[in-house]
Design a protein around this motif. Sequence first.
Motif, mmCIF file in Angstrom:
data_model
loop_
_atom_site.group_PDB
_atom_site.id
_atom_site.type_symbol
_atom_site.label_atom_id
_atom_site.label_comp_id
_atom_site.label_asym_id
_atom_site.label_seq_id
_atom_site.Cartn_x
_atom_site.Cartn_y
_atom_site.Cartn_z
ATOM 1 N N MET A 209 20.543 60.563 -16.971
ATOM 2 C CA MET A 209 20.197 59.916 -18.236
ATOM 3 C C MET A 209 19.689 58.488 -18.007
ATOM 4 S SD MET A 209 20.626 62.048 -20.706
ATOM 5 C CE MET A 209 20.049 63.288 -19.553
ATOM 6 N N THR A 212 16.262 58.592 -16.928
ATOM 7 C CA THR A 212 15.415 59.024 -18.058
ATOM 8 C C THR A 212 15.034 57.843 -18.940
ATOM 9 O OG1 THR A 212 16.439 61.219 -18.088
ATOM 10 C CG2 THR A 212 15.299 60.517 -20.097
ATOM 11 N N TYR A 213 16.029 57.079 -19.426
ATOM 12 C CA TYR A 213 15.681 56.007 -20.368
ATOM 13 C C TYR A 213 15.005 54.833 -19.672
ATOM 14 C CZ TYR A 213 20.167 53.503 -19.389
ATOM 15 O OH TYR A 213 21.220 52.835 -18.825
ATOM 16 N N THR A 215 12.886 55.169 -17.211
ATOM 17 C CA THR A 215 11.504 55.628 -17.043
ATOM 18 C C THR A 215 10.737 55.518 -18.356
ATOM 19 O OG1 THR A 215 12.222 57.170 -15.315
ATOM 20 C CG2 THR A 215 10.060 57.562 -16.296
ATOM 21 N N ALA A 339 19.485 59.150 -24.515
ATOM 22 C CA ALA A 339 19.825 59.138 -23.082
ATOM 23 C C ALA A 339 20.747 57.962 -22.758
ATOM 24 C CB ALA A 339 18.555 59.065 -22.235
#
Length: 491
Positions: A209, A212-213, A215, A339
């Motif tokens: 996660m 993810t955030y 990125t 995320a």
Amino acid sequence: MGETENSATTTTSQHHHQALEMEDSRGDDVAPQAASKCYDEDGRPKRTGTVWTASSHIITAVIGSGVLSLAWAIAQLGWIAGPIVMLLFSVVTYYTSTLLADCYRCDSGKRNYTYMEAVRSILGGVNVMLCGIIQYVNLFGVAIGYTIAASISMMAIKRSNCFHSSRGKNPCHMSSNPYMIIFGATQFFLSQIPDFDQIWWLSIVAAIMSVTYSTIGLALGIAKVAENGTFKGSLTGISIGNVTEAQKIWRSFQAFGNIAFAYSFAVVLIEIQDTVKSPPSEAKTMKKATLTSIIVTTIFYMLCGFMGYAAFGDSSPGNLLTGFGFYNPYWLIDIANAAIVIHLVGAYQVFSQPIFAFIETQASQKWPKISHKEIQIPLLIPGFSPYYNLNLFRLVWRTLYVILTTVISMLLPFFNDVVGVMGALGFWPLTVYFPVKMYVLKRKIPKWSGRWVCLQLLSLACLVVSSAAVIGSLAGVLSDLKKYKPFESDY
């Protein structure tokens, strides 16, 4: 049943005593041989951690909400000082982490299960109490910071949808309190997971996660720069005129604290190392995991911080994904904030488990009958154990802990300032001072030798930086308190 429990306790105690004697006969650099297929030489269940699980624990602990404040931190320092300060923090953190990893085992080969045990066995005296106070206050503070950050991200999802549906006409003010309560309720259940070794899956999910955030934040920053057609920002950061001279100084100091917070994981390093299997030696595995994690996090930090500053310049928000520098695509911002929330759910546990372990160890020594009392709850789930053993002491005390962190978060919902204070307070003593002092004593480095002088200068320089960061962050908290009413936080 009572006789069975007493017999099991006696057997475990004898096994543990034999394990400690086996440990004492080993040298520091010799990897221990397992006592059995199910237990390590110290009588504890066999450790199964690897470089990758340790790296995921570290990344979960490090790439937290701190990454979102880095664009704001660089905005205070500018294009020259910002990257230099961030790089220096990463190098210092990696170096001192390698020193700390060497302190997991004593010269006798005995394990130190926690940071405080390492301090007790190597330094002793008043250092133990000092370390304990700083470590557990810092861990408690991080749990508060993560509760605040999670609530802000949950509100950001609600607000982005509100803005989208009203096409920006509705200011969409709301209170953070309900969202903090939701986060606290989630932690109520997860806090019943007995120990660190059993949350490896939560750390892996949280690490995914965080990537993810980070990125998404990076991609939105790049898109914003492309939309602007230029890199915003200046060599020296936010200019005097937009802020007063005093504000410039305090904000620069606070930026140090925010960057320090973004690299804070020494506080749980020994606890993570205690999940790692051997051979090879735990120190060797941990050094590889630390290097991998620091490289990954520094790349993300640099990219997210730089692109955020390039996109917004001096007006960079304190939280890149919730400060509403970005409005569209709203669904992507929602995914990023979701995320963040999932990550912080796991990160809260990574930082809270050492506190749980400390309190429960103390309780088992003082009140063994109370702390070990369990009730059996029948489980009607096929394929699972027919009963779940619920520890009453764990249930009550961990629930009170979660309630306390939630209430304090509702009282002080200042993301940037809390992050700065926690990062600054914990960085020097836990990341630098104790690792350096333990390493010098353990390796018997001669006083006034070249290496000894360099290590002391490193510690002194970090003390100066941390002190400045504490002052700057506290100034920010005091400024916020002047215009704040408890439990009435509207955003």
